[in-house]
Design a protein around this motif. Structure first.
Motif, PDB file in Angstrom:
ATOM      1  N   GLU A  18      30.167  42.614   0.005  1.00 49.38           N
ATOM      2  CA  GLU A  18      29.486  42.739   1.284  1.00 49.38           C
ATOM      3  C   GLU A  18      30.395  43.082   2.465  1.00 49.38           C
ATOM      4  O   GLU A  18      29.909  43.430   3.537  1.00 49.38           O
ATOM      5  CB  GLU A  18      28.675  41.481   1.594  1.00 49.38           C
ATOM      6  N   LEU A  19      31.716  42.990   2.286  1.00 50.47           N
ATOM      7  CA  LEU A  19      32.622  43.337   3.376  1.00 50.47           C
ATOM      8  C   LEU A  19      34.052  43.489   2.888  1.00 50.47           C
ATOM      9  O   LEU A  19      34.407  43.032   1.807  1.00 50.47           O
ATOM     10  CB  LEU A  19      32.582  42.301   4.509  1.00 50.47           C
ATOM     11  N   ARG A  20      34.844  44.126   3.750  1.00 47.04           N
ATOM     12  CA  ARG A  20      36.287  44.243   3.523  1.00 47.04           C
ATOM     13  C   ARG A  20      36.942  43.908   4.850  1.00 47.04           C
ATOM     14  O   ARG A  20      36.552  44.437   5.897  1.00 47.04           O
ATOM     15  CB  ARG A  20      36.639  45.665   3.105  1.00 47.04           C
ATOM     16  N   THR A  35      34.947  45.921   7.706  1.00 46.78           N
ATOM     17  CA  THR A  35      34.035  47.031   7.415  1.00 46.78           C
ATOM     18  C   THR A  35      32.979  46.562   6.423  1.00 46.78           C
ATOM     19  O   THR A  35      33.199  45.625   5.657  1.00 46.78           O
ATOM     20  CB  THR A  35      34.791  48.244   6.842  1.00 46.78           C
ATOM     21  N   PHE A  36      31.832  47.226   6.471  1.00 47.24           N
ATOM     22  CA  PHE A  36      30.685  46.817   5.667  1.00 47.24           C
ATOM     23  C   PHE A  36      30.087  48.027   4.952  1.00 47.24           C
ATOM     24  O   PHE A  36      29.958  49.091   5.554  1.00 47.24           O
ATOM     25  CB  PHE A  36      29.610  46.201   6.569  1.00 47.24           C
ATOM     26  N   THR A  44      24.283  40.365   9.357  1.00 41.69           N
ATOM     27  CA  THR A  44      24.446  38.970   8.934  1.00 41.69           C
ATOM     28  C   THR A  44      25.779  38.428   9.419  1.00 41.69           C
ATOM     29  O   THR A  44      25.861  37.311   9.946  1.00 41.69           O
ATOM     30  CB  THR A  44      24.351  38.853   7.397  1.00 41.69           C
ATOM     31  N   TRP A  45      26.830  39.195   9.265  1.00 45.53           N
ATOM     32  CA  TRP A  45      28.169  38.787   9.704  1.00 45.53           C
ATOM     33  C   TRP A  45      28.183  38.538  11.209  1.00 45.53           C
ATOM     34  O   TRP A  45      28.706  37.523  11.673  1.00 45.53           O
ATOM     35  CB  TRP A  45      29.186  39.861   9.322  1.00 45.53           C
ATOM     36  N   LEU A  46      27.586  39.451  11.990  1.00 51.90           N
ATOM     37  CA  LEU A  46      27.567  39.299  13.449  1.00 51.90           C
ATOM     38  C   LEU A  46      26.761  38.085  13.890  1.00 51.90           C
ATOM     39  O   LEU A  46      27.148  37.384  14.832  1.00 51.90           O
ATOM     40  CB  LEU A  46      27.007  40.563  14.107  1.00 51.90           C
ATOM     41  N   GLU A  47      25.651  37.815  13.216  1.00 47.17           N
ATOM     42  CA  GLU A  47      24.853  36.630  13.552  1.00 47.17           C
ATOM     43  C   GLU A  47      25.673  35.365  13.335  1.00 47.17           C
ATOM     44  O   GLU A  47      25.617  34.435  14.131  1.00 47.17           O
ATOM     45  CB  GLU A  47      23.579  36.598  12.718  1.00 47.17           C
TER      46      GLU A  47
END
Length: 72
Positions: A18-20, A35-36, A44-47
């Motif tokens: 889901e991310l790096r 990065t996504f 989701t990460w920002l929330e």
């Protein structure tokens, strides 16, 4: 690519579906590039990140945030 533009070779800390995420060290300070592969993962990460405060430079499927230090 974002890290290269600042003259940094990112030290990869997280490599997941889901991310790096990579940490960059520059003369101006340290920052994290995330990065996504899909926008939904970024949302989701920002929330989640919003709960912790801080400042984020947000682009399409990427985020850059400054690594906080005690003197910041």
């Amino acid at each position: 690519m974002i890290a290269v533009l600042t003259g940094c070779e990112a030290e990869i800390r997280v490599e997941a579906e889901e991310l790096r995420e990579g940490l960059c060290h520059t003369k101006q300070g340290d920052y994290i590039v995330t990065t996504f592969p899909e926008v939904r993962y970024q949302r989701t990460w920002l929330e989640t990140a919003n709960m912790y405060g801080g400042r984020y430079l947000v682009g399409e499927r990427w985020v850059v945030c400054r690594r906080e230090t005690e003197s910041a």
